[in-house]
Design an enzyme around this catalytic site. Structure first.
Site, short mmCIF file in Angstrom:
data_model
loop_
_atom_site.label_atom_id
_atom_site.label_comp_id
_atom_site.label_asym_id
_atom_site.label_seq_id
_atom_site.Cartn_x
_atom_site.Cartn_y
_atom_site.Cartn_z
CG ASP A 129 -91.83 -16.29 68.74
OD1 ASP A 129 -90.77 -16.47 68.28
OD2 ASP A 129 -93.04 -16.73 68.50
NE ARG A 177 -88.58 -15.09 63.96
CZ ARG A 177 -89.39 -15.77 64.58
NH1 ARG A 177 -90.10 -15.32 65.34
NH2 ARG A 177 -89.77 -17.30 64.46
#
Length: 328
Positions: A129, A177
């Site tokens: 992330d 992502r």
């Protein structure tokens, strides 16, 4: 102002520790899939039964000691083992700061390398992330080094950055992502207007769908989703080149609808006791999210905690503006 408010709450270590005492009794089970591995595996199985895959995030805040980072690494490895043993459809999302990026770069790299190596044994993907801007290039550096040894690692591109397309081009051969971005960044490096962020978000999605390896589209916005549906149909992009992603507990009917329509769908599944900061950042990212879970989450105890948090935040801004720790 509302975004600043919730971001301020997410940074408060005292309030984070206070919220832990209440655990999921406060209703946080609506947005957090349990506090331990058996509970999160149960949640994954329920989602898998509906045709939905998962990416699992073991929540953690304020990691500034090596022993805490090592404990986080060991817990993530246990999650990997549990995913494999239970043969569920899931992979891992992790935050480099939880694994020691603010302590020592090499220490963090070794921790993540152990995780990626273990996941690679089971052909399991690991997503790093993205956090705030000061960790951006360090996270890319981690990705660069790990990708020399492993092909099961990817990361996130945040659409609010002016240079987001440059980052996307740089990593077009990775599973990526794409998100709008949840942190408060300066106008020098990031778009401030929602319309500009939304437009860049769409642009990045379209570019990566046409040029990238695999695209994870993280959004709760049905308008963006409908745009993507039309775009992939118009450009003959196969469904196995992308997926939609949403957060656990948000827009459940839409998640199931997309899965039933034949789209790959992945739910971002957080678990653990450190849910407070995560939840506050979701409200900062998109205050409308409050409406999506209000009936389930905002019971009497939760309202009390948020009320106390608001007072503490405002007082802290006035008297001790630099006291709070950095968020993740």
């Amino acid at each position: 102002m509302l975004k600043d408010f919730f971001m301020g709450l997410s940074q408060n270590q005292f309030l984070n520790n206070t919220a832990k005492k209440y655990g999921l009794k406060m209703g946080a089970q609506s947005v957090v899939a349990g506090t331990n591995i058996p509970e999160v595996i149960k949640s994954i199985k329920e989602l898998n039964a509906q045709g939905i895959s998962c990416t699992v995030d073991h929540l953690g805040e304020f990691v500034f000691k090596k022993e805490e980072a090592i404990a986080a690494k060991e817990q993530i490895i246990k999650v990997i083992e549990a995913i494999h043993e239970n043969q569920v459809d899931a992979h891992i999302s992790l935050k480099p700061t939880q694994l020691g990026l603010d302590i020592d770069y090499s220490f963090c790299l070794n921790n993540i390398r152990e995780i990626v190596h273990q996941a690679s044994q089971y052909k399991m993907f690991v997503n790093m992330d993205m956090e705030d801007y000061k960790h951006l290039e360090l996270t890319f550096q981690l990705l660069d080094e790990l990708s020399l040894e492993y092909d099961n690692v990817g990361t996130v591109i945040q659409a609010y950055f002016h240079n987001a397309l440059e980052y996307l081009e740089r990593y077009k051969n990775f599973r990526i992502r794409i998100v709008k971005g949840a942190y408060k960044e300066s106008a020098e490096i990031a778009y401030q207007d929602k319309k500009d962020i939304d437009a860049n978000f769409i642009h990045l999605i379209e570019w990566h769908l046409l040029n990238g390896k695999f695209t994870s589209i993280a959004t709760h916005d049905h308008r963006v989703i409908n745009h993507v549906k039309a775009f992939v149909k118009q450009n003959n992009i196969p469904h196995n080149q992308f997926e939609f992603q949403m957060l656990y507990g948000f827009r459940k009917e839409l998640q199931l609808s997309l899965a039933n329509e034949g789209y790959h769908f992945c739910t971002y599944v957080p678990f653990g006791n450190d849910w407070y900061g995560y939840f506050m950042r979701r409200l900062a990212e998109r205050p409308q999210n409050l409406n999506l879970v209000a009936k389930q989450v905002l019971n009497k105890k939760t309202k009390t905690i948020i009320g106390v948090a608001a007072g503490a935040f405002l007082l802290g801004r006035i008297t001790k503006p630099n006291q709070n720790k950095r968020r993740r």
